[in-house]
Design a protein around this motif. Structure first.
Motif, PDB file in Angstrom:
ATOM      1  N   MET A   1       0.836  -1.181   0.000  1.00 46.18           N
ATOM      2  CA  MET A   1       0.000   0.000   0.000  1.00 46.18           C
ATOM      3  C   MET A   1       0.884   1.249   0.000  1.00 46.18           C
ATOM      4  SD  MET A   1      -3.308   0.323   2.451  1.00 46.18           S
ATOM      5  CE  MET A   1      -4.076  -1.211   2.003  1.00 46.18           C
ATOM      6  N   ALA A   2       0.537   2.200  -0.838  1.00 47.61           N
ATOM      7  CA  ALA A   2       1.343   3.414  -0.967  1.00 47.61           C
ATOM      8  C   ALA A   2       0.971   4.448   0.093  1.00 47.61           C
ATOM      9  CB  ALA A   2       1.152   4.014  -2.355  1.00 47.61           C
ATOM     10  N   SER A   3       1.918   5.291   0.394  1.00 48.65           N
ATOM     11  CA  SER A   3       1.658   6.427   1.287  1.00 48.65           C
ATOM     12  C   SER A   3       0.902   7.486   0.503  1.00 48.65           C
ATOM     13  CB  SER A   3       2.981   7.009   1.796  1.00 48.65           C
ATOM     14  OG  SER A   3       3.703   6.042   2.515  1.00 48.65           O
ATOM     15  N   PRO A   4      -0.109   8.108   1.112  1.00 50.26           N
ATOM     16  CA  PRO A   4      -0.844   9.161   0.405  1.00 50.26           C
ATOM     17  C   PRO A   4      -0.019  10.444   0.339  1.00 50.26           C
ATOM     18  CG  PRO A   4      -1.635   8.988   2.664  1.00 50.26           C
ATOM     19  CD  PRO A   4      -0.628   7.879   2.465  1.00 50.26           C
ATOM     20  N   THR A   5      -0.169  11.191  -0.726  1.00 50.34           N
ATOM     21  CA  THR A   5       0.534  12.475  -0.810  1.00 50.34           C
ATOM     22  C   THR A   5      -0.239  13.535  -0.025  1.00 50.34           C
ATOM     23  OG1 THR A   5      -0.612  13.059  -2.849  1.00 50.34           O
ATOM     24  CG2 THR A   5       1.542  12.019  -3.080  1.00 50.34           C
ATOM     25  N   GLY A  89      15.104   1.396  13.372  1.00 47.34           N
ATOM     26  CA  GLY A  89      15.603   1.366  12.003  1.00 47.34           C
ATOM     27  C   GLY A  89      14.877   2.316  11.068  1.00 47.34           C
ATOM     28  N   ILE A  90      14.212   3.316  11.625  1.00 49.58           N
ATOM     29  CA  ILE A  90      13.461   4.282  10.827  1.00 49.58           C
ATOM     30  C   ILE A  90      14.300   5.547  10.636  1.00 49.58           C
ATOM     31  CG2 ILE A  90      11.391   5.742  10.766  1.00 49.58           C
ATOM     32  CD1 ILE A  90       9.997   3.535  12.451  1.00 49.58           C
ATOM     33  N   ASN A  91      14.441   5.966   9.381  1.00 44.31           N
ATOM     34  CA  ASN A  91      15.098   7.234   9.082  1.00 44.31           C
ATOM     35  C   ASN A  91      14.178   8.365   9.515  1.00 44.31           C
ATOM     36  OD1 ASN A  91      17.342   6.046   7.724  1.00 44.31           O
ATOM     37  ND2 ASN A  91      16.005   5.709   5.965  1.00 44.31           N
ATOM     38  N   VAL A  92      14.753   9.430  10.064  1.00 46.81           N
ATOM     39  CA  VAL A  92      13.956  10.539  10.580  1.00 46.81           C
ATOM     40  C   VAL A  92      14.391  11.828   9.888  1.00 46.81           C
ATOM     41  CG1 VAL A  92      13.236  11.790  12.650  1.00 46.81           C
ATOM     42  CG2 VAL A  92      13.919   9.394  12.830  1.00 46.81           C
ATOM     43  N   ARG A  93      13.412  12.595   9.445  1.00 49.34           N
ATOM     44  CA  ARG A  93      13.663  13.912   8.872  1.00 49.34           C
ATOM     45  C   ARG A  93      12.831  14.908   9.663  1.00 49.34           C
ATOM     46  NH1 ARG A  93      14.571  12.172   3.241  1.00 49.34           N
ATOM     47  NH2 ARG A  93      16.166  10.598   3.515  1.00 49.34           N
ATOM     48  N   VAL A  94      13.470  15.887  10.264  1.00 51.55           N
ATOM     49  CA  VAL A  94      12.788  16.915  11.053  1.00 51.55           C
ATOM     50  C   VAL A  94      12.975  18.249  10.339  1.00 51.55           C
ATOM     51  CG1 VAL A  94      12.670  18.074  13.284  1.00 51.55           C
ATOM     52  CG2 VAL A  94      13.218  15.622  13.192  1.00 51.55           C
ATOM     53  N   LEU A  95      11.862  18.836   9.879  1.00 46.82           N
ATOM     54  CA  LEU A  95      11.933  20.032   9.049  1.00 46.82           C
ATOM     55  C   LEU A  95      10.794  21.005   9.357  1.00 46.82           C
ATOM     56  CD1 LEU A  95      12.394  18.044   5.726  1.00 46.82           C
ATOM     57  CD2 LEU A  95      14.165  19.447   6.780  1.00 46.82           C
ATOM     58  N   TYR A 104       8.405  14.877   2.206  1.00 44.20           N
ATOM     59  CA  TYR A 104       7.504  13.724   2.321  1.00 44.20           C
ATOM     60  C   TYR A 104       6.961  13.334   0.943  1.00 44.20           C
ATOM     61  CZ  TYR A 104       3.264  11.098   3.249  1.00 44.20           C
ATOM     62  OH  TYR A 104       2.277  10.154   3.221  1.00 44.20           O
ATOM     63  N   ASN A 105       6.414  14.305   0.204  1.00 40.80           N
ATOM     64  CA  ASN A 105       5.851  14.006  -1.113  1.00 40.80           C
ATOM     65  C   ASN A 105       6.908  13.487  -2.084  1.00 40.80           C
ATOM     66  OD1 ASN A 105       3.170  14.548  -0.490  1.00 40.80           O
ATOM     67  ND2 ASN A 105       3.240  16.656  -1.245  1.00 40.80           N
ATOM     68  N   ALA A 106       8.129  13.990  -1.993  1.00 39.53           N
ATOM     69  CA  ALA A 106       9.218  13.497  -2.845  1.00 39.53           C
ATOM     70  C   ALA A 106       9.534  12.035  -2.525  1.00 39.53           C
ATOM     71  CB  ALA A 106      10.468  14.367  -2.675  1.00 39.53           C
ATOM     72  N   VAL A 114       6.774   5.701   3.511  1.00 43.18           N
ATOM     73  CA  VAL A 114       7.061   6.890   4.320  1.00 43.18           C
ATOM     74  C   VAL A 114       5.844   7.269   5.142  1.00 43.18           C
ATOM     75  CG1 VAL A 114       6.513   8.423   2.386  1.00 43.18           C
ATOM     76  CG2 VAL A 114       7.937   9.273   4.226  1.00 43.18           C
ATOM     77  N   GLY A 115       6.117   7.756   6.334  1.00 47.11           N
ATOM     78  CA  GLY A 115       5.077   8.280   7.206  1.00 47.11           C
ATOM     79  C   GLY A 115       5.403   9.722   7.544  1.00 47.11           C
ATOM     80  N   GLY A 116       4.421  10.409   8.093  1.00 40.09           N
ATOM     81  CA  GLY A 116       4.655  11.783   8.469  1.00 40.09           C
ATOM     82  C   GLY A 116       3.752  12.200   9.610  1.00 40.09           C
ATOM     83  N   ILE A 117       4.231  13.200  10.324  1.00 36.92           N
ATOM     84  CA  ILE A 117       3.446  13.820  11.387  1.00 36.92           C
ATOM     85  C   ILE A 117       3.713  15.312  11.253  1.00 36.92           C
ATOM     86  CG2 ILE A 117       5.273  13.292  13.067  1.00 36.92           C
ATOM     87  CD1 ILE A 117       3.042  12.979  15.167  1.00 36.92           C
ATOM     88  N   PHE A 118       2.632  16.072  11.010  1.00 42.62           N
ATOM     89  CA  PHE A 118       2.783  17.461  10.594  1.00 42.62           C
ATOM     90  C   PHE A 118       1.944  18.414  11.450  1.00 42.62           C
ATOM     91  CE2 PHE A 118       3.230  14.760   6.830  1.00 42.62           C
ATOM     92  CZ  PHE A 118       4.476  15.133   6.370  1.00 42.62           C
ATOM     93  N   HIS A 119       2.573  19.529  11.827  1.00 46.61           N
ATOM     94  CA  HIS A 119       1.920  20.623  12.549  1.00 46.61           C
ATOM     95  C   HIS A 119       1.796  21.767  11.542  1.00 46.61           C
ATOM     96  CE1 HIS A 119       0.816  23.437  15.608  1.00 46.61           C
ATOM     97  NE2 HIS A 119       1.993  24.034  15.687  1.00 46.61           N
ATOM     98  N   SER A 120       0.546  22.251  11.306  1.00 46.26           N
ATOM     99  CA  SER A 120       0.345  23.195  10.213  1.00 46.26           C
ATOM    100  C   SER A 120       0.218  24.660  10.613  1.00 46.26           C
ATOM    101  CB  SER A 120      -0.896  22.803   9.399  1.00 46.26           C
ATOM    102  OG  SER A 120      -2.064  23.107  10.111  1.00 46.26           O
TER     103      SER A 120
END
Length: 122
Positions: A1-5, A89-95, A104-106, A114-120
């Motif tokens: 299953m793909a990650s949603p954009t 074993g999860i790569n983390v990107r904090v931006l 994330y979309n890239a 890929v997963g994400g947790i976002f504050h807007s």
């Protein structure tokens, strides 16, 4: 299953592919998304994103988890949260959130789990 954009992002509003909802803050993972309610874990801008906040997404089998700290990067991410993910074993990107959504979309476009947790907002 793909990650949603992430289909769109503006101050206080995020739209995710496959969901009719508009989120303020959200969690996304391969095959799904939901609102990120800080009250569930008692999260505040400081100390910030806790391991309990990312646990749900981490358990979805993601290779990389992108954390969006807000438009003005007001949301902290303590080392304990990054270490929690790295130990699994999860790569983390904090931006900053706009950059986090682009990253994330890239990663989604490359076919990664890929997963994400976002504050807007702030």
């Amino acid at each position: 299953m793909a990650s949603p954009t992430i289909a769109s992002l503006s101050w206080g509003q995020m739209k995710v592919q496959g969901s009719a909802l508009t989120y303020k803050d959200c969690k996304v993972w391969p095959g799904g998304s939901r609102a990120w309610d800080w009250r569930e874990t008692g999260t505040e801008h400081s100390p910030g994103v806790q391991p309990a906040d990312v646990k749900e997404v981490a358990e979805k089998g993601v290779q990389t988890l992108v954390i969006g700290r807000g438009m003005n990067e007001a949301l902290k991410v303590p080392p304990s949260t990054v270490e929690y993910l790295q130990k699994q074993g999860i790569n983390v990107r904090v931006l900053q959130t706009e950059q986090a959504v682009k990253e994330y979309n890239a990663l989604v476009a490359r076919g990664l789990r890929v997963g994400g947790i976002f504050h807007s907002t702030c």
